[in-house]
Design a protein around this motif. Structure first.
Motif, mmCIF file in Angstrom:
data_model
loop_
_atom_site.group_PDB
_atom_site.id
_atom_site.type_symbol
_atom_site.label_atom_id
_atom_site.label_comp_id
_atom_site.label_asym_id
_atom_site.label_seq_id
_atom_site.Cartn_x
_atom_site.Cartn_y
_atom_site.Cartn_z
ATOM 1 N N GLY A 59 30.751 113.024 52.696
ATOM 2 C CA GLY A 59 29.328 113.761 52.909
ATOM 3 C C GLY A 59 29.225 114.469 51.823
ATOM 4 O O GLY A 59 28.224 115.406 51.600
ATOM 5 N N ALA A 60 30.383 115.136 51.295
ATOM 6 C CA ALA A 60 30.595 116.322 50.640
ATOM 7 C C ALA A 60 30.363 115.619 49.040
ATOM 8 O O ALA A 60 29.466 116.485 48.222
ATOM 9 N N LEU A 61 30.771 114.835 49.053
ATOM 10 C CA LEU A 61 30.580 113.909 47.490
ATOM 11 C C LEU A 61 28.781 113.411 47.589
ATOM 12 O O LEU A 61 28.071 113.707 45.945
ATOM 13 N N LEU A 62 28.099 113.131 48.040
ATOM 14 C CA LEU A 62 27.081 112.492 48.222
ATOM 15 C C LEU A 62 26.044 114.113 48.236
ATOM 16 O O LEU A 62 24.804 113.805 46.730
ATOM 17 N N LEU A 63 26.222 115.541 48.176
ATOM 18 C CA LEU A 63 25.987 116.317 47.603
ATOM 19 C C LEU A 63 26.120 116.620 46.390
ATOM 20 O O LEU A 63 25.148 116.670 45.124
ATOM 21 N N ALA A 64 27.320 116.650 46.160
ATOM 22 C CA ALA A 64 28.085 116.697 44.967
ATOM 23 C C ALA A 64 27.815 116.147 43.807
ATOM 24 O O ALA A 64 27.389 116.434 42.681
ATOM 25 N N LEU A 65 27.395 114.722 43.518
ATOM 26 C CA LEU A 65 26.925 113.983 43.131
ATOM 27 C C LEU A 65 25.213 114.208 42.895
ATOM 28 O O LEU A 65 24.679 112.982 42.152
ATOM 29 N N SER A 66 24.295 114.172 44.183
ATOM 30 C CA SER A 66 22.824 114.113 43.886
ATOM 31 C C SER A 66 22.401 114.775 42.807
ATOM 32 O O SER A 66 22.523 115.903 42.295
ATOM 33 N N GLY A 191 5.416 111.065 49.882
ATOM 34 C CA GLY A 191 5.712 111.638 48.713
ATOM 35 C C GLY A 191 7.318 112.154 49.225
ATOM 36 O O GLY A 191 8.477 111.950 48.499
ATOM 37 N N PHE A 192 7.586 113.171 50.235
ATOM 38 C CA PHE A 192 9.022 113.855 50.005
ATOM 39 C C PHE A 192 10.442 111.905 50.884
ATOM 40 O O PHE A 192 11.093 112.905 50.020
ATOM 41 N N LEU A 193 9.305 112.001 52.153
ATOM 42 C CA LEU A 193 10.058 111.566 52.425
ATOM 43 C C LEU A 193 10.627 109.407 51.361
ATOM 44 O O LEU A 193 11.471 109.202 52.106
ATOM 45 N N THR A 194 9.490 108.799 50.996
ATOM 46 C CA THR A 194 10.427 107.714 50.557
ATOM 47 C C THR A 194 10.506 108.314 48.685
ATOM 48 O O THR A 194 11.053 107.253 47.984
ATOM 49 N N ASP A 195 10.547 109.469 48.208
ATOM 50 C CA ASP A 195 10.497 109.423 46.475
ATOM 51 C C ASP A 195 11.800 110.959 46.450
ATOM 52 O O ASP A 195 12.437 110.742 46.115
ATOM 53 N N THR A 196 11.589 111.639 47.174
ATOM 54 C CA THR A 196 12.020 113.073 46.684
ATOM 55 C C THR A 196 13.655 112.539 47.844
ATOM 56 O O THR A 196 14.819 112.839 46.839
ATOM 57 N N LEU A 197 13.396 112.932 48.862
ATOM 58 C CA LEU A 197 14.757 112.286 49.252
ATOM 59 C C LEU A 197 15.531 111.328 49.180
ATOM 60 O O LEU A 197 17.337 111.314 49.092
ATOM 61 N N PRO A 204 20.929 104.140 50.091
ATOM 62 C CA PRO A 204 21.850 103.903 51.333
ATOM 63 C C PRO A 204 22.484 105.240 51.452
ATOM 64 O O PRO A 204 22.833 105.885 52.800
ATOM 65 N N GLY A 205 22.803 106.381 50.656
ATOM 66 C CA GLY A 205 22.653 107.824 51.584
ATOM 67 C C GLY A 205 21.727 107.999 52.214
ATOM 68 O O GLY A 205 22.497 109.047 53.466
ATOM 69 N N LEU A 206 20.490 108.456 52.314
ATOM 70 C CA LEU A 206 19.898 108.353 53.023
ATOM 71 C C LEU A 206 19.642 107.565 54.255
ATOM 72 O O LEU A 206 19.328 108.780 55.828
ATOM 73 N N ALA A 207 20.123 106.023 54.060
ATOM 74 C CA ALA A 207 20.304 105.236 55.291
ATOM 75 C C ALA A 207 21.200 106.384 55.978
ATOM 76 O O ALA A 207 21.261 106.296 57.273
ATOM 77 N N LEU A 208 22.572 106.268 55.558
ATOM 78 C CA LEU A 208 23.495 106.782 56.489
ATOM 79 C C LEU A 208 23.134 108.308 56.946
ATOM 80 O O LEU A 208 23.506 109.104 58.573
ATOM 81 N N CYS A 257 23.583 116.240 55.189
ATOM 82 C CA CYS A 257 25.548 115.205 54.129
ATOM 83 C C CYS A 257 25.732 115.267 55.579
ATOM 84 O O CYS A 257 26.692 114.281 55.844
ATOM 85 N N VAL A 258 25.976 116.263 56.469
ATOM 86 C CA VAL A 258 26.502 116.360 57.589
ATOM 87 C C VAL A 258 25.874 114.997 58.741
ATOM 88 O O VAL A 258 27.434 114.615 59.103
ATOM 89 N N PHE A 259 25.391 114.445 58.235
ATOM 90 C CA PHE A 259 24.338 114.093 59.659
ATOM 91 C C PHE A 259 25.193 112.000 58.461
ATOM 92 O O PHE A 259 25.773 111.586 59.366
ATOM 93 N N ALA A 260 25.054 112.856 57.648
ATOM 94 C CA ALA A 260 25.223 111.122 56.373
ATOM 95 C C ALA A 260 27.161 111.343 56.952
ATOM 96 O O ALA A 260 27.138 109.722 57.124
#
Length: 280
Positions: A59-66, A191-197, A204-208, A257-260
């Protein structure tokens, strides 16, 4: 156009370091980068106590490397500064285990609002949390008055400047709502849901993130619903404007990221190899 707290913080920093010109710019960017990194630390600490350390690392890496979080941290934007504040407010208000500390969360939400007005959106989840906790109207009223007083202390010129502050707020509203023909709510939302996120987390991260939220909802954990309120409200509100920038999502990325981390831990228990492959 903005509350004054961040400007005061920057002024203290520049006065303390004696930075001028290009050095002042670099010092300001360094402050934003450090504060932005706090969200990563908070995500790891929270997910470690709520899930496991291995899931917290993901979760932390998902944010740190975003890419989105990194790009925004390289700008002088208040979005990166309010991100750890709003995250901490949600952790205090509605932890996964134990009792929440609503007063402290309310105070942090006020600090965030004194940096950027949009941070006030966190008060809606806080009001819902207070209502579910059967907090008396008297206490909510007291908290609201104390919040107003704290905001006035942290950003006094918002009130002292009077008409100038109102003009600045109108400028911000015009920037979001009067900048040419709006593309439409559904277009912005899509746009937010299919592009930004997906850009922020990867597919894969969004799926998590989504799977972790689904697990919490299926288990009927109250905190899941309350935590989802903030990013859901955030996306819906900004989808009503005519301006869409990825950085608008930075303040709520830590929550997702916590949900991920929760989704990743569940995947590891079901299919360890697949989970590790997805993480890589």
């Amino acid at each position: 156009e903005y509350p004054g707290l961040l400007l005061w913080i920057l002024r203290v920093l520049l006065a303390a370091t004696g930075a001028r010109g290009a050095d002042a710019y670099l010092a300001s960017r360094a402050l934003i980068a450090v504060v932005s990194s706090l969200t990563v630390v908070l995500v790891f600490a929270t997910a470690s106590s709520w899930v496991t350390r291995r899931a917290a690392t993901l979760g932390a890496l998902l944010l740190a490397l975003s890419p989105l979080d990194i790009e925004t941290a390289h700008m002088l934007r208040p979005d990166s500064v309010i991100a750890p504040i709003l995250f901490a407010a949600m952790v205090l208000a509605v932890p996964r285990y134990g009792e929440g500390r609503l007063s402290a969360a309310w105070g942090l939400a006020t600090v965030g609002t004194a940096i950027k007005f949009s941070a006030a959106l966190v008060f809606l989840p806080l009001f819902v949390i207070a209502w579910l906790a059967r907090t008396g109207l008297k206490r909510i009223g007291v908290l609201s008055l104390l919040s107003l007083a704290l905001f006035a202390a942290l950003s006094p010129y918002t009130f002292l400047s009077g008409s100038s502050s109102l003009k600045g707020m109108e400028t911000q509203l015009a920037y979001h709502y009067d900048a040419g023909p709006a593309p439409g709510f559904l277009t912005m939302l899509g746009g937010f849901l299919t592009d930004t996120l997906p850009y922020a987390f990867s597919v894969p991260g969004l799926a998590l993130c989504i799977w972790g939220a689904v697990l919490g909802l299926r288990a009927r954990e109250r905190w899941t619903f309350l935590w989802l309120l903030l990013p859901a409200l955030w996306i819906l509100i900004f989808s009503t404007t005519g301006a869409r920038y990825g950085r608008f999502m930075v303040p709520v990325m830590g929550v997702l990221c916590v949900f991920a981390a929760i989704g990743f831990e569940d995947l590891l228990t079901r299919a360890r190899i697949a989970g590790l492959a997805l993480a890589v």
